[in-house]
Structures are given as C-alpha cells and as structure tokens.
Enzyme design. Structure first.
Site, PDB file in Angstrom:
ATOM      1  N   ASP A 161       0.870  -1.186   0.000  1.00  0.00           N
ATOM      2  CA  ASP A 161       0.000   0.000   0.000  1.00  0.00           C
ATOM      3  C   ASP A 161       0.902   1.230   0.000  1.00  0.00           C
ATOM      4  OD1 ASP A 161      -1.949   2.087   0.818  1.00  0.00           O
ATOM      5  OD2 ASP A 161      -3.257   0.370   1.191  1.00  0.00           O
TER       6      ASP A 161
ATOM      7  N   ASN B  20      -4.316   6.826   0.357  1.00  0.00           N
ATOM      8  CA  ASN B  20      -5.652   7.080   0.916  1.00  0.00           C
ATOM      9  C   ASN B  20      -5.866   6.287   2.209  1.00  0.00           C
ATOM     10  OD1 ASN B  20      -8.140   8.467   0.757  1.00  0.00           O
ATOM     11  ND2 ASN B  20      -9.148   6.586   0.077  1.00  0.00           N
TER      12      ASN B  20
ATOM     13  N   GLY C 168      -6.349   1.276  -5.552  1.00  0.00           N
ATOM     14  CA  GLY C 168      -6.865   2.137  -6.617  1.00  0.00           C
ATOM     15  C   GLY C 168      -7.536   3.347  -5.986  1.00  0.00           C
TER      16      GLY C 168
ATOM     17  N   LYS D 256     -10.891   5.784  -5.682  1.00  0.00           N
ATOM     18  CA  LYS D 256     -12.289   5.358  -5.704  1.00  0.00           C
ATOM     19  C   LYS D 256     -13.340   6.470  -5.597  1.00  0.00           C
ATOM     20  CE  LYS D 256     -12.771   4.886  -0.747  1.00  0.00           C
ATOM     21  NZ  LYS D 256     -13.390   4.203   0.362  1.00  0.00           N
TER      22      LYS D 256
ATOM     23  N   SER E 263     -17.026  -3.344  -9.034  1.00  0.00           N
ATOM     24  CA  SER E 263     -18.087  -2.543  -8.415  1.00  0.00           C
ATOM     25  C   SER E 263     -19.382  -2.710  -9.193  1.00  0.00           C
ATOM     26  CB  SER E 263     -17.663  -1.070  -8.464  1.00  0.00           C
ATOM     27  OG  SER E 263     -18.743  -0.219  -8.169  1.00  0.00           O
TER      28      SER E 263
ATOM     29  N   TYR F 189     -14.157   6.940 -12.852  1.00  0.00           N
ATOM     30  CA  TYR F 189     -13.885   5.871 -11.874  1.00  0.00           C
ATOM     31  C   TYR F 189     -14.544   4.565 -12.327  1.00  0.00           C
ATOM     32  CZ  TYR F 189     -14.714   2.814  -7.952  1.00  0.00           C
ATOM     33  OH  TYR F 189     -14.815   1.690  -7.176  1.00  0.00           O
TER      34      TYR F 189
ATOM     35  N   LYS G 272     -13.141   0.525 -13.758  1.00  0.00           N
ATOM     36  CA  LYS G 272     -13.557  -0.825 -13.352  1.00  0.00           C
ATOM     37  C   LYS G 272     -13.969  -1.646 -14.578  1.00  0.00           C
ATOM     38  CE  LYS G 272     -12.925  -0.256  -8.922  1.00  0.00           C
ATOM     39  NZ  LYS G 272     -11.708  -0.831  -8.317  1.00  0.00           N
TER      40      LYS G 272
ATOM     41  N   GLY H 221     -26.321  11.893 -11.766  1.00  0.00           N
ATOM     42  CA  GLY H 221     -25.784  10.548 -12.028  1.00  0.00           C
ATOM     43  C   GLY H 221     -26.345   9.459 -11.139  1.00  0.00           C
TER      44      GLY H 221
HETATM   45  P1  NAD Z   1      -9.493   2.726   0.095  1.00  0.00           P
HETATM   46  O1  NAD Z   1      -9.110   3.986  -0.596  1.00  0.00           O
HETATM   47  O2  NAD Z   1      -9.804   2.782   1.542  1.00  0.00           O
HETATM   48  O3  NAD Z   1      -8.355   1.619  -0.124  1.00  0.00           O
HETATM   49  C1  NAD Z   1      -7.545   1.585  -1.267  1.00  0.00           C
HETATM   50  C2  NAD Z   1      -6.096   1.491  -0.793  1.00  0.00           C
HETATM   51  O4  NAD Z   1      -5.247   1.428  -1.939  1.00  0.00           O
HETATM   52  C3  NAD Z   1      -5.659   2.710   0.019  1.00  0.00           C
HETATM   53  O5  NAD Z   1      -5.064   2.265   1.228  1.00  0.00           O
HETATM   54  C4  NAD Z   1      -4.642   3.418  -0.879  1.00  0.00           C
HETATM   55  O6  NAD Z   1      -3.618   4.034  -0.116  1.00  0.00           O
HETATM   56  C5  NAD Z   1      -4.123   2.271  -1.729  1.00  0.00           C
HETATM   57  N1  NAD Z   1      -3.626   2.646  -3.068  1.00  0.00           N
HETATM   58  C6  NAD Z   1      -4.248   3.398  -4.005  1.00  0.00           C
HETATM   59  N2  NAD Z   1      -3.502   3.474  -5.118  1.00  0.00           N
HETATM   60  C7  NAD Z   1      -2.379   2.737  -4.888  1.00  0.00           C
HETATM   61  C8  NAD Z   1      -1.216   2.441  -5.655  1.00  0.00           C
HETATM   62  N3  NAD Z   1      -1.037   2.903  -6.903  1.00  0.00           N
HETATM   63  N4  NAD Z   1      -0.254   1.666  -5.099  1.00  0.00           N
HETATM   64  C9  NAD Z   1      -0.395   1.186  -3.837  1.00  0.00           C
HETATM   65  N5  NAD Z   1      -1.462   1.454  -3.066  1.00  0.00           N
HETATM   66  C10 NAD Z   1      -2.446   2.217  -3.589  1.00  0.00           C
HETATM   67  O7  NAD Z   1     -10.725   2.102  -0.720  1.00  0.00           O
HETATM   68  P2  NAD Z   1     -11.718   0.930  -0.322  1.00  0.00           P
HETATM   69  O8  NAD Z   1     -13.044   1.509  -0.022  1.00  0.00           O
HETATM   70  O9  NAD Z   1     -11.088   0.026   0.649  1.00  0.00           O
HETATM   71  O10 NAD Z   1     -11.843   0.222  -1.728  1.00  0.00           O
HETATM   72  C11 NAD Z   1     -10.973  -0.830  -2.105  1.00  0.00           C
HETATM   73  C12 NAD Z   1     -11.257  -1.202  -3.544  1.00  0.00           C
HETATM   74  O11 NAD Z   1     -12.630  -1.567  -3.670  1.00  0.00           O
HETATM   75  C13 NAD Z   1     -11.017  -0.085  -4.552  1.00  0.00           C
HETATM   76  O12 NAD Z   1     -10.477  -0.648  -5.725  1.00  0.00           O
HETATM   77  C14 NAD Z   1     -12.398   0.448  -4.810  1.00  0.00           C
HETATM   78  O13 NAD Z   1     -12.500   1.026  -6.078  1.00  0.00           O
HETATM   79  C15 NAD Z   1     -13.245  -0.806  -4.710  1.00  0.00           C
HETATM   80  N6  NAD Z   1     -14.630  -0.543  -4.371  1.00  0.00           N
HETATM   81  C16 NAD Z   1     -14.928   0.198  -3.266  1.00  0.00           C
HETATM   82  C17 NAD Z   1     -16.267   0.462  -2.948  1.00  0.00           C
HETATM   83  C18 NAD Z   1     -16.616   1.324  -1.770  1.00  0.00           C
HETATM   84  O14 NAD Z   1     -17.743   1.826  -1.723  1.00  0.00           O
HETATM   85  N7  NAD Z   1     -15.741   1.511  -0.787  1.00  0.00           N
HETATM   86  C19 NAD Z   1     -17.276  -0.052  -3.764  1.00  0.00           C
HETATM   87  C20 NAD Z   1     -16.947  -0.824  -4.872  1.00  0.00           C
HETATM   88  C21 NAD Z   1     -15.612  -1.067  -5.168  1.00  0.00           C
HETATM   89  C1  WQD Z   2     -25.967   6.172  -1.418  1.00  0.00           C
HETATM   90  C2  WQD Z   2     -27.299   6.901  -1.472  1.00  0.00           C
HETATM   91  C3  WQD Z   2     -27.198   9.053  -2.548  1.00  0.00           C
HETATM   92  C4  WQD Z   2     -24.631  10.992   0.383  1.00  0.00           C
HETATM   93  C5  WQD Z   2     -21.027   5.037  -4.640  1.00  0.00           C
HETATM   94  C6  WQD Z   2     -20.314   4.931  -5.951  1.00  0.00           C
HETATM   95  C7  WQD Z   2     -20.185   3.503  -6.368  1.00  0.00           C
HETATM   96  C8  WQD Z   2     -19.583   2.648  -5.250  1.00  0.00           C
HETATM   97  C9  WQD Z   2     -20.204   2.891  -3.919  1.00  0.00           C
HETATM   98  C10 WQD Z   2     -17.249   2.306  -5.624  1.00  0.00           C
HETATM   99  C11 WQD Z   2     -27.546   7.588  -2.809  1.00  0.00           C
HETATM  100  C12 WQD Z   2     -27.561   9.197  -1.091  1.00  0.00           C
HETATM  101  C13 WQD Z   2     -25.410  10.074  -0.302  1.00  0.00           C
HETATM  102  C14 WQD Z   2     -25.265  12.100   0.984  1.00  0.00           C
HETATM  103  C15 WQD Z   2     -27.384  11.267   0.213  1.00  0.00           C
HETATM  104  N1  WQD Z   2     -18.193   2.934  -5.066  1.00  0.00           N
HETATM  105  N2  WQD Z   2     -26.757  10.207  -0.385  1.00  0.00           N
HETATM  106  N3  WQD Z   2     -26.614  12.194   0.890  1.00  0.00           N
HETATM  107  O1  WQD Z   2     -23.758   6.504  -4.989  1.00  0.00           O
HETATM  108  O2  WQD Z   2     -24.733   4.234  -4.396  1.00  0.00           O
HETATM  109  O3  WQD Z   2     -22.320   4.470  -4.776  1.00  0.00           O
HETATM  110  O4  WQD Z   2     -20.305   4.275  -3.651  1.00  0.00           O
HETATM  111  O5  WQD Z   2     -17.314   1.506  -6.521  1.00  0.00           O
HETATM  112  O6  WQD Z   2     -19.414   3.471  -7.529  1.00  0.00           O
HETATM  113  O7  WQD Z   2     -21.034   5.645  -6.940  1.00  0.00           O
HETATM  114  O8  WQD Z   2     -23.282   5.418  -2.733  1.00  0.00           O
HETATM  115  O9  WQD Z   2     -23.067   6.205  -0.429  1.00  0.00           O
HETATM  116  O10 WQD Z   2     -22.639   7.836  -2.317  1.00  0.00           O
HETATM  117  O11 WQD Z   2     -24.952   7.053  -1.871  1.00  0.00           O
HETATM  118  O12 WQD Z   2     -28.606  11.401   0.173  1.00  0.00           O
HETATM  119  O13 WQD Z   2     -24.618  12.961   1.596  1.00  0.00           O
HETATM  120  O14 WQD Z   2     -27.277   7.957  -0.496  1.00  0.00           O
HETATM  121  O15 WQD Z   2     -27.911   9.946  -3.330  1.00  0.00           O
HETATM  122  O16 WQD Z   2     -28.902   7.469  -3.094  1.00  0.00           O
HETATM  123  P1  WQD Z   2     -23.629   5.222  -4.305  1.00  0.00           P
HETATM  124  P2  WQD Z   2     -23.395   6.682  -1.790  1.00  0.00           P
END
Ligand code: NAD
Ligand code: WQD
Length: 339
Positions: free
Chosen positions: A31, A35, A82, A84, A124, A149, A153, A294
């Site tokens: 890592d 972030n 990555g 996010k 995602s 973003y 994916k 969106g």
């Molecule tokens: P996060 O930002 O907490 O964790 C990602 C970690 O990757 C961080 O610790 C960051 O420092 C590290 N990182 C980023 N770029 C890097 C690089 N080039 N080299 C080394 N380390 C790097 O995010 P998260 O919520 O834990 O999400 C993890 C994964 O899941 C991501 O790929 C994200 O897109 C995906 N994802 C997250 C969600 C969500 O809502 N949290 C939803 C769907 C998918």
């Molecule tokens: C949830 C609901 C908002 C904040 C996002 C990314 C998606 C994935 C997960 C990585 C929605 C509403 C939110 C606020 C609100 N990430 N909301 N007030 O949009 O479903 O997904 O995170 O892959 O790609 O788009 O999640 O938590 O942002 O929103 O009313 O202050 O809450 O409109 O309906 P979302 P979210």
C-alpha cells in the site's frame, strides 16, 4: 495460502486482511498510503495477534513490484489498490485512469513473470451502468459506467478477462454493492479524508457532531419513501466474500468469473437515517435537497451466483451495519491518528 493484498491498509482491504488471517492464510500487504494511514497496521497486528509484513510503495513502480514478487512465496493476489472517489474522478480523470490501470498492469505483469495465477479483483456494481434491469445479474451486458472511476472498473474487468484467457490465470471479479460498517471491535473502520462522499460515513459524522446535518439527495424517486434505494453490505460480510472467492478459485472452471457481493435488497436513504438513529441513540438532522447528478433510483444485487458457486451470502443486518459503524465512529471521531 500466502496472499498479497494490494491496498490492504484501506477500508475494505484492512477488514479482508483480518478475515484472511482468521481463515488461516498468510498475508503480505502492499500500500502506498495515498488514501490510508500507517497506523491501521498496528491495529491489525493487535487484532490478529500476528506480524503483518507491509511494503509501502506505489504499485505503478514496476521495479519495486517486480522485486516484491521476486522474493517468492506468493500464491495469490487480492487487488484492492486504486482511487475510488466518483466526483474526484470526473475532475481528475487522467489521475484515475493512470493509477487504477497502471497499478493493475504492473501487478499482473509481475504475476505472470513469477507464475502467480490466482487473482481476486475489487470491481463494483457501477459496471452495470444506467440501464441494467433490477436485480443486477452478473451476465448482464454491455457493461458501462457514468464516470471515469466506473470506467476504470469496466476497463480493468476487460483487461483481466483477456489476460486470464491468454495466460492461464484464474480471476474472480467481485462486484461490490454498497460496503458499510466496521469491525465489531470498533478499532478499524472507514476513514474518509475530507468531506465524505458516501452516505453512511456522512451520517456517522453528523451523529458524532463533526457535521451539522445530512443533505438527502432527492425524495422524488419512484421508491416507497421517495429516497433512493441501495444494497448495503457489511464490510465484514464483504471480507468473508473475498476469502470465499479466493478459496473457490481452484474449483471455478472458467478463467474469469464475476460475482455480485451484496445483500440482495434495497434500503432507502431515510431507512438508513432511522437505523443509524436507533444504533447511536442520536438524532440525525437532515434536509431534503435536489437529486445528485448521475444517481440511480434503486440498485440491488441478484446474489444467487455467489451463494451457489462461492457458498457465500451476506448475513449481517442494516442494524448490525449501523451499530458497528457507530462503534468505530464514536471511538475514533477523527478517524485514525497520524502516528
Ligand atoms: P481505500 O481507498 O480505503 O483503499 C484503497 C487502498 O489502496 C488505500 O489504502 C490506498 O492508499 C491504496 N492505493 C491506491 N492506489 C495505490 C497504488 N497505486 N499503489 C499502492 N497502493 C495504492 O478504498 P476501499 O473503499 O477500501 O476500496 C478498495 C477497492 O474496492 C477499490 O479498488 C475500490 O474502487 C473498490 N470498491 C470500493 C467500494 C466502496 O464503496 N468503498 C465499492 C466498490 C468497489
Ligand atoms: C448512497 C445513497 C445518494 C450521500 C457510490 C459509488 C459507487 C460505489 C459505492 C465504488 C444515494 C444518497 C449520499 C449524501 C445522500 N463505489 N446520499 N446524501 O452513490 O450508491 O455508490 O459508492 O465503486 O461506484 O457511486 O453510494 O453512499 O454515495 O450514496 O442522500 O450525503 O445515499 O444519493 O442514493 P452510491 P453513496
């Protein structure tokens, strides 16, 4: 197995590191802390009672990535690393395409060179785009996205599908719905930098007094209470889904297989507000504002494939998610300390 967890210091990665260790696997983390904070590592070591080797570098650095694999002993990779943030990706698309794609290229090149053939990737539900019918099913096509973003994916899924077929890799594409909650100890959790983009961390910061009120983005959706519905999944269930996917890779016949990881039902914004009020015993002031550009009215997963092929399903309720998120937020009102 000895598992390299990229992004293992982040929100989902850190919970998965613990789940892997609990399931008897060895873990190595890479890592760059772009972030996340290094202080999470000590907490993971305390919770797991083991030393966790951590390599702090940017995966886009091919030499360092190559050197790590050259040390040997890695059986599989779970790739979380990555960027996010959806809004930031619209403002800085090149940063997102560069980081998310190059980190993946670097990792997969090193895997091929060192004969590491098992990969679990963080995808995602965003890849279902704007037109998929509910519930979202893994066989839906064409995949698309509404922001850079999300496109990273879609693109990485395509790259990994092609590479898996050409180079005899086994790849699980895990399409997460809305991960929330925290470890039940309250010592690890989600620590957004700046204003939270996502609903639950925002609500939690209102409850703890860091923000005055929640803005609810729209109450005129065609849903029961007019607010948008999402498929929230406890991060502990999600972590268990990674362990299940990793352990199932050898049984899966196809080189690449996508799995939805969600709870299989929608919960509205106002239902989440009420659940968090119950969990925290605090009122969450909110105001209804316009829709966020969106946003879809409702999203939830068809979870049949993960149940049948991974033997996995989400077990934790919305109340569990809010109780654990609140324990983390109330014990760590400012997130992880810097040192
Ligand atoms: P996060 O930002 O907490 O964790 C990602 C970690 O990757 C961080 O610790 C960051 O420092 C590290 N990182 C980023 N770029 C890097 C690089 N080039 N080299 C080394 N380390 C790097 O995010 P998260 O919520 O834990 O999400 C993890 C994964 O899941 C991501 O790929 C994200 O897109 C995906 N994802 C997250 C969600 C969500 O809502 N949290 C939803 C769907 C998918
Ligand atoms: C949830 C609901 C908002 C904040 C996002 C990314 C998606 C994935 C997960 C990585 C929605 C509403 C939110 C606020 C609100 N990430 N909301 N007030 O949009 O479903 O997904 O995170 O892959 O790609 O788009 O999640 O938590 O942002 O929103 O009313 O202050 O809450 O409109 O309906 P979302 P979210």
């Amino acid at each position: 197995m000895r598992v390299l967890v990229s992004g293992g210091a982040g929100y989902i990665g850190s919970h998965t590191v613990l789940a892997l260790i609990e399931a008897g696997h060895d873990v190595v983390v890479v890592d760059d802390f772009s972030n996340s904070k290094p202080t999470v590592v000590g907490r993971l070591e305390t919770l797991s009672g083991t030393h966790i080797p951590v390599h702090s570098f940017d995966l886009r650095d091919h030499d360092k990535t190559e050197h790590l694999f050259a040390q040997g002993g890695i059986d599989a990779v779970i790739h979380f690393a990555g960027f996010k943030a959806v809004g930031e990706s619209v403002a800085k698309p090149l940063d997102y395409y560069t980081n998310n794609l190059d980190a993946t290229f670097s990792l997969v090149r090193a895997m091929r060179r060192h004969d590491v053939r098992n990969l679990v990737f963080s995808s995602s539900a965003t890849v279902y785009g704007d037109h998929a019918p509910l519930p979202f099913r893994e066989d839906y096509e064409p995949l698309s996205a509404s922001n850079p973003y999300g496109w990273t994916k879609v693109m990485i899924e395509q790259v990994l599908s092609d590479v898996a077929r050409a180079d005899d890799l086994k790849v699980a594409l895990l399409r997460y719905f809305n991960p929330v909650g925290a470890h039940p100890s309250g010592t690890i959790g989600e620590d957004p930098q700046g204003i939270p983009n996502n609903l639950l961390p925002f609500i939690a910061q209102v409850a703890v007094g860091r923000r005055p009120k929640l803005s609810v983005f729209g109450d005129d959706y065609p849903t029961e209470d007019g607010t948008a519905e999402r498929d929230y999944i406890h991060v502990e269930d999600l972590a268990a889904g990674h362990v299940a996917a990793l352990e199932a890779l050898g049984r899966i016949e196809e080189p690449v297989r996508a799995f939805n990881l969600g709870g299989g039902r929608g919960t509205s914004v106002l239902e989440m507000v009420r659940a968090f009020e119950r969990a925290s015993g605090r009122e969450i002031p909110y105001e209804i504002v316009g829709r966020r550009a969106g946003d879809l009215a409702a999203t939830w997963a068809d979870t049949t494939r993960a149940a049948e092929e991974l033997g996995w399903r989400a077990t934790r309720s919305i109340d569990d998610m809010c109780a654990d998120a609140w324990r983390w937020q109330s014990q760590n009102p400012d997130g992880y300390p810097d040192a």
